[in-house]
Design a protein around this motif. Structure first.
Motif, short mmCIF file in Angstrom:
data_model
loop_
_atom_site.label_atom_id
_atom_site.label_comp_id
_atom_site.label_asym_id
_atom_site.label_seq_id
_atom_site.Cartn_x
_atom_site.Cartn_y
_atom_site.Cartn_z
N ARG A 91 0.83 -1.21 0.00
CA ARG A 91 0.00 0.00 0.00
C ARG A 91 0.87 1.25 0.00
O ARG A 91 0.64 2.18 -0.78
N HIS A 92 1.88 1.29 0.86
CA HIS A 92 2.78 2.44 0.92
C HIS A 92 3.48 2.65 -0.42
O HIS A 92 3.59 3.77 -0.91
N TRP A 93 3.96 1.57 -1.02
CA TRP A 93 4.66 1.66 -2.30
C TRP A 93 3.73 2.21 -3.38
O TRP A 93 4.10 3.10 -4.13
N LEU A 94 2.51 1.69 -3.44
CA LEU A 94 1.57 2.15 -4.45
C LEU A 94 1.20 3.62 -4.25
O LEU A 94 1.14 4.39 -5.21
N LEU A 95 0.95 4.01 -3.00
CA LEU A 95 0.53 5.37 -2.73
C LEU A 95 1.66 6.39 -2.86
O LEU A 95 1.41 7.59 -2.96
N SER A 96 2.91 5.92 -2.89
CA SER A 96 4.02 6.84 -3.06
C SER A 96 4.31 7.11 -4.53
O SER A 96 5.16 7.94 -4.85
N ARG A 97 3.62 6.42 -5.41
CA ARG A 97 3.84 6.57 -6.84
C ARG A 97 3.21 7.85 -7.35
O ARG A 97 2.16 8.27 -6.86
N PRO A 98 3.82 8.49 -8.34
CA PRO A 98 3.23 9.69 -8.93
C PRO A 98 1.84 9.40 -9.49
O PRO A 98 1.59 8.31 -10.00
N GLY A 99 0.95 10.36 -9.34
CA GLY A 99 -0.39 10.22 -9.88
C GLY A 99 -1.39 9.63 -8.90
O GLY A 99 -2.55 9.49 -9.23
N THR A 100 -0.95 9.25 -7.70
CA THR A 100 -1.90 8.75 -6.72
C THR A 100 -2.48 9.93 -5.95
O THR A 100 -1.94 11.03 -5.96
N ASP A 101 -3.59 9.72 -5.28
CA ASP A 101 -4.26 10.78 -4.54
C ASP A 101 -3.44 11.32 -3.38
O ASP A 101 -3.68 12.39 -2.89
N ASN A 102 -2.47 10.55 -2.91
CA ASN A 102 -1.67 10.97 -1.75
C ASN A 102 -0.46 11.80 -2.11
O ASN A 102 0.37 12.08 -1.28
N GLN A 103 -0.30 12.17 -3.35
CA GLN A 103 0.85 12.98 -3.78
C GLN A 103 0.65 14.43 -3.45
O GLN A 103 -0.35 14.99 -3.53
#
Length: 82
Positions: free
Chosen positions: A70-82
């Motif tokens: 989850r952390h890896w996915l959410l740290s990717r550009p284009g995610t809502d958490n950016q």
């Protein structure tokens, strides 16, 4: 409509099949069973990002595997958490 083989950069998936982008990363999850270990389940999660290098987490907790992913996915550009 034509579909690719599901791999990034394959025909039909709408991505450029040229040189790798700096926003690409790799996440590998390896799991195995150790009958002598208290929980039995073991996993090694290895991730690599151009901006962060390689990280490896070894755990006996499936929830920790999910948290790392989850952390890896959410740290990717284009995610809502950016």
């Amino acid at each position: 409509m034509a579909h690719g083989d599901g791999q990034p950069g394959s025909a039909g998936d709408g991505t450029d099949s040229g040189a790798p982008s700096q926003t690409q990363g790799t996440l590998v999850i390896r799991t195995w069973w150790e009958p002598d270990h208290v929980h039995g389940f073991r996993a090694r999660v290895t991730s690599q990002l151009p901006e962060a290098g390689q990280t490896t987490v070894t755990t006996a907790d499936p929830e920790e595997v999910l948290a790392v992913v989850r952390h890896w996915l959410l740290s990717r550009p284009g995610t809502d958490n950016q």
